[in-house]
Design a protein around this motif. Structure first.
Motif, PDB file in Angstrom:
ATOM      1  N   VAL A   1       0.868  -1.172   0.000  1.00  8.05           N
ATOM      2  CA  VAL A   1       0.000   0.000   0.000  1.00  8.05           C
ATOM      3  C   VAL A   1       0.905   1.222   0.000  1.00  8.05           C
ATOM      4  CG1 VAL A   1      -1.788   1.285   1.218  1.00  8.05           C
ATOM      5  CG2 VAL A   1      -1.809  -1.219   1.252  1.00  8.05           C
ATOM      6  N   GLU A   2       0.762   2.032  -1.046  1.00  6.08           N
ATOM      7  CA  GLU A   2       1.539   3.266  -1.122  1.00  6.08           C
ATOM      8  C   GLU A   2       0.635   4.428  -0.731  1.00  6.08           C
ATOM      9  OE1 GLU A   2       4.301   5.990  -4.058  1.00  6.08           O
ATOM     10  OE2 GLU A   2       3.109   4.393  -4.943  1.00  6.08           O
ATOM     11  N   ILE A   3       1.091   5.207   0.223  1.00  9.90           N
ATOM     12  CA  ILE A   3       0.337   6.360   0.701  1.00  9.90           C
ATOM     13  C   ILE A   3       0.891   7.613   0.025  1.00  9.90           C
ATOM     14  CG2 ILE A   3      -0.269   7.743   2.710  1.00  9.90           C
ATOM     15  CD1 ILE A   3       0.167   5.160   4.369  1.00  9.90           C
TER      16      ILE A   3
ATOM     17  N   ALA B   1      -2.527   2.073  -4.298  1.00 11.24           N
ATOM     18  CA  ALA B   1      -2.023   3.428  -4.096  1.00 11.24           C
ATOM     19  C   ALA B   1      -3.172   4.308  -3.623  1.00 11.24           C
ATOM     20  CB  ALA B   1      -1.429   3.966  -5.395  1.00 11.24           C
ATOM     21  N   ILE B   2      -2.979   4.982  -2.495  1.00 11.82           N
ATOM     22  CA  ILE B   2      -4.018   5.825  -1.904  1.00 11.82           C
ATOM     23  C   ILE B   2      -3.588   7.283  -2.035  1.00 11.82           C
ATOM     24  CG2 ILE B   2      -5.343   6.361   0.171  1.00 11.82           C
ATOM     25  CD1 ILE B   2      -4.630   3.493   1.144  1.00 11.82           C
ATOM     26  N   GLU B   3      -4.348   8.034  -2.817  1.00 10.38           N
ATOM     27  CA  GLU B   3      -4.029   9.441  -3.095  1.00 10.38           C
ATOM     28  C   GLU B   3      -5.268  10.294  -2.876  1.00 10.38           C
ATOM     29  OE1 GLU B   3      -2.582  12.791  -3.612  1.00 10.38           O
ATOM     30  OE2 GLU B   3      -1.087  11.264  -4.103  1.00 10.38           O
ATOM     31  N   LEU B   4      -5.110  11.421  -2.197  1.00 10.57           N
ATOM     32  CA  LEU B   4      -6.215  12.326  -1.911  1.00 10.57           C
ATOM     33  C   LEU B   4      -6.493  13.292  -3.070  1.00 10.57           C
ATOM     34  CD1 LEU B   4      -8.271  13.374   0.171  1.00 10.57           C
ATOM     35  CD2 LEU B   4      -6.449  14.811   1.103  1.00 10.57           C
ATOM     36  N   ASP B   5      -5.465  13.700  -3.770  1.00 12.62           N
ATOM     37  CA  ASP B   5      -5.583  14.714  -4.826  1.00 12.62           C
ATOM     38  C   ASP B   5      -6.151  14.103  -6.106  1.00 12.62           C
ATOM     39  OD1 ASP B   5      -4.906  16.439  -7.056  1.00 12.62           O
ATOM     40  OD2 ASP B   5      -3.556  17.502  -5.699  1.00 12.62           O
ATOM     41  N   ARG B   6      -7.344  14.539  -6.510  1.00 14.58           N
ATOM     42  CA  ARG B   6      -8.022  13.945  -7.670  1.00 14.58           C
ATOM     43  C   ARG B   6      -7.263  14.139  -8.968  1.00 14.58           C
ATOM     44  NH1 ARG B   6     -12.433  18.227  -6.949  1.00 14.58           N
ATOM     45  NH2 ARG B   6     -12.947  16.755  -5.345  1.00 14.58           N
ATOM     46  N   ASN B   7      -6.481  15.205  -9.079  1.00 17.39           N
ATOM     47  CA  ASN B   7      -5.685  15.394 -10.296  1.00 17.39           C
ATOM     48  C   ASN B   7      -4.648  14.281 -10.433  1.00 17.39           C
ATOM     49  OD1 ASN B   7      -6.975  17.827 -11.131  1.00 17.39           O
ATOM     50  ND2 ASN B   7      -5.808  18.902  -9.549  1.00 17.39           N
ATOM     51  N   PHE B   8      -4.024  13.930  -9.326  1.00 13.80           N
ATOM     52  CA  PHE B   8      -3.032  12.862  -9.363  1.00 13.80           C
ATOM     53  C   PHE B   8      -3.681  11.502  -9.572  1.00 13.80           C
ATOM     54  CE2 PHE B   8      -0.268  15.833  -6.774  1.00 13.80           C
ATOM     55  CZ  PHE B   8       0.520  16.185  -7.867  1.00 13.80           C
ATOM     56  N   THR B   9      -4.835  11.265  -8.937  1.00 11.34           N
ATOM     57  CA  THR B   9      -5.469   9.953  -9.112  1.00 11.34           C
ATOM     58  C   THR B   9      -5.870   9.740 -10.565  1.00 11.34           C
ATOM     59  OG1 THR B   9      -7.618  10.802  -8.381  1.00 11.34           O
ATOM     60  CG2 THR B   9      -6.276   9.675  -6.736  1.00 11.34           C
ATOM     61  N   ALA B  10      -6.362  10.775 -11.228  1.00  8.69           N
ATOM     62  CA  ALA B  10      -6.724  10.644 -12.645  1.00  8.69           C
ATOM     63  C   ALA B  10      -5.507  10.270 -13.478  1.00  8.69           C
ATOM     64  CB  ALA B  10      -7.348  11.941 -13.160  1.00  8.69           C
ATOM     65  N   ASN B  11      -4.381  10.931 -13.229  1.00 11.27           N
ATOM     66  CA  ASN B  11      -3.154  10.630 -13.970  1.00 11.27           C
ATOM     67  C   ASN B  11      -2.638   9.227 -13.657  1.00 11.27           C
ATOM     68  OD1 ASN B  11      -3.151  13.151 -15.217  1.00 11.27           O
ATOM     69  ND2 ASN B  11      -1.877  14.067 -13.627  1.00 11.27           N
TER      70      ASN B  11
ATOM     71  N   ILE C   1      -5.803   2.139  -7.766  1.00 15.97           N
ATOM     72  CA  ILE C   1      -5.648   3.521  -7.324  1.00 15.97           C
ATOM     73  C   ILE C   1      -6.913   3.926  -6.573  1.00 15.97           C
ATOM     74  CG2 ILE C   1      -5.183   5.903  -8.028  1.00 15.97           C
ATOM     75  CD1 ILE C   1      -2.937   3.902  -8.818  1.00 15.97           C
ATOM     76  N   LEU C   2      -6.762   4.314  -5.304  1.00 18.39           N
ATOM     77  CA  LEU C   2      -7.891   4.757  -4.493  1.00 18.39           C
ATOM     78  C   LEU C   2      -7.783   6.260  -4.276  1.00 18.39           C
ATOM     79  CD1 LEU C   2      -7.956   2.021  -1.708  1.00 18.39           C
ATOM     80  CD2 LEU C   2      -9.219   2.058  -3.873  1.00 18.39           C
ATOM     81  N   GLU C   3      -8.869   6.984  -4.549  1.00 17.27           N
ATOM     82  CA  GLU C   3      -8.901   8.421  -4.299  1.00 17.27           C
ATOM     83  C   GLU C   3      -9.631   8.646  -2.986  1.00 17.27           C
ATOM     84  OE1 GLU C   3     -11.195  12.238  -6.102  1.00 17.27           O
ATOM     85  OE2 GLU C   3     -10.230  10.921  -7.570  1.00 17.27           O
TER      86      GLU C   3
ATOM     87  N   LEU D   1       2.196  -4.245   3.447  1.00 20.22           N
ATOM     88  CA  LEU D   1       3.434  -3.468   3.489  1.00 20.22           C
ATOM     89  C   LEU D   1       3.077  -2.036   3.119  1.00 20.22           C
ATOM     90  CD1 LEU D   1       5.855  -5.925   1.665  1.00 20.22           C
ATOM     91  CD2 LEU D   1       5.564  -5.584   4.102  1.00 20.22           C
ATOM     92  N   ILE D   2       3.464  -1.097   3.943  1.00 18.62           N
ATOM     93  CA  ILE D   2       3.113   0.304   3.747  1.00 18.62           C
ATOM     94  C   ILE D   2       4.356   1.085   3.347  1.00 18.62           C
ATOM     95  CG2 ILE D   2       2.145   2.378   4.832  1.00 18.62           C
ATOM     96  CD1 ILE D   2       0.192   0.013   4.659  1.00 18.62           C
ATOM     97  N   VAL D   3       4.204   1.929   2.342  1.00 22.18           N
ATOM     98  CA  VAL D   3       5.313   2.761   1.889  1.00 22.18           C
ATOM     99  C   VAL D   3       4.773   4.125   1.489  1.00 22.18           C
ATOM    100  CG1 VAL D   3       5.203   1.991  -0.519  1.00 22.18           C
ATOM    101  CG2 VAL D   3       7.381   2.789   0.405  1.00 22.18           C
ATOM    102  N   GLY D   4       5.605   5.132   1.615  1.00 17.21           N
ATOM    103  CA  GLY D   4       5.215   6.463   1.180  1.00 17.21           C
ATOM    104  C   GLY D   4       6.295   7.471   1.497  1.00 17.21           C
ATOM    105  N   ASN D   5       6.312   8.533   0.745  1.00 21.04           N
ATOM    106  CA  ASN D   5       7.253   9.627   0.962  1.00 21.04           C
ATOM    107  C   ASN D   5       6.566  10.648   1.857  1.00 21.04           C
ATOM    108  OD1 ASN D   5       9.432  11.414   0.656  1.00 21.04           O
ATOM    109  ND2 ASN D   5       8.429  12.409  -1.067  1.00 21.04           N
ATOM    110  N   LEU D   6       6.429  10.290   3.124  1.00 23.65           N
ATOM    111  CA  LEU D   6       5.725  11.121   4.095  1.00 23.65           C
ATOM    112  C   LEU D   6       6.693  11.680   5.128  1.00 23.65           C
ATOM    113  CD1 LEU D   6       2.736   8.734   4.840  1.00 23.65           C
ATOM    114  CD2 LEU D   6       2.741  10.700   3.314  1.00 23.65           C
ATOM    115  N   PRO D   7       6.353  12.826   5.724  1.00 21.86           N
ATOM    116  CA  PRO D   7       7.184  13.329   6.823  1.00 21.86           C
ATOM    117  C   PRO D   7       7.212  12.324   7.975  1.00 21.86           C
ATOM    118  CG  PRO D   7       5.607  14.995   6.094  1.00 21.86           C
ATOM    119  CD  PRO D   7       5.245  13.707   5.416  1.00 21.86           C
ATOM    120  N   THR D   8       8.296  12.294   8.711  1.00 23.53           N
ATOM    121  CA  THR D   8       8.459  11.355   9.819  1.00 23.53           C
ATOM    122  C   THR D   8       7.301  11.413  10.800  1.00 23.53           C
ATOM    123  OG1 THR D   8      10.849  11.519   9.614  1.00 23.53           O
ATOM    124  CG2 THR D   8      10.004  10.664  11.684  1.00 23.53           C
ATOM    125  N   THR D   9       6.851  12.588  11.158  1.00 22.87           N
ATOM    126  CA  THR D   9       5.752  12.722  12.112  1.00 22.87           C
ATOM    127  C   THR D   9       4.504  12.024  11.596  1.00 22.87           C
ATOM    128  OG1 THR D   9       6.643  14.811  12.842  1.00 22.87           O
ATOM    129  CG2 THR D   9       4.365  14.368  13.415  1.00 22.87           C
TER     130      THR D   9
END
Length: 146
Positions: free
Chosen positions: A51-53, A73-83, A96-98, A118-126
């Motif tokens: 699961v990519e966040i 892949a879980i994405e909040l931004d609809r522009n990115f989910t469409a792409n 792809i989940l919006e 398995l969870i992965v993502g380029n997220l801030p540590t917090t």
């Protein structure tokens, strides 16, 4: 130990901010070495659900789509989910989940009741720490090294 490409001190050359995406606090990983290091941290995923966040533009997504048995892949931004849906339309193993990741039922994403996602993502540590301590922790396997 993380590859030096993931060292916060080197973040300015690894991650860029996009002014158009600032409303959601997004940043984008541009270093191929950092992208590969994040994917490599998961190990062999050929028989796993990943699961990519916050996949954004899909830099890590493309690597994981080639390696994982199944990628969500879980994405909040609809522009990115469409792409992303267009980019991975011919990959039945990629979903792809919006939606907001905090509202995600991770147990429902598992292929089997005992499967650890398995969870992965380029997220801030917090963000990672808050997320991993949530109620879904029993369904997840973290590759994070704190």
């Amino acid at each position: 130990m993380w590859d030096t490409a993931l060292d916060p001190a080197a973040a300015s050359s690894t991650i860029i901010k996009d002014a158009a995406a600032a409303k959601l606090g997004q940043n984008f990983l541009v270093s191929p070495a950092a992208q590969a290091a994040i994917a490599d941290a998961l190990g062999d995923v050929s028989r796993r659900t990943v699961v990519e966040i916050g996949p954004g533009r899909g830099a890590i997504t493309a690597i994981l789509a080639a390696r994982a048995r199944r990628l969500v892949a879980i994405e909040l931004d609809r522009n990115f989910t469409a792409n992303l849906r267009e980019q991975f339309a011919n990959r039945p193993s990629v979903e792809i989940l919006e939606q907001n990741v905090l509202a995600t039922d991770f147990a429902a994403l598992r292929g089997a009741e005992d499967e650890k996602l398995l969870i992965v993502g380029n997220l801030p540590t917090t963000s990672r720490r808050i997320f991993c301590c949530g109620s879904s922790a029993s369904t997840l396997r973290s590759s994070e090294r704190w």
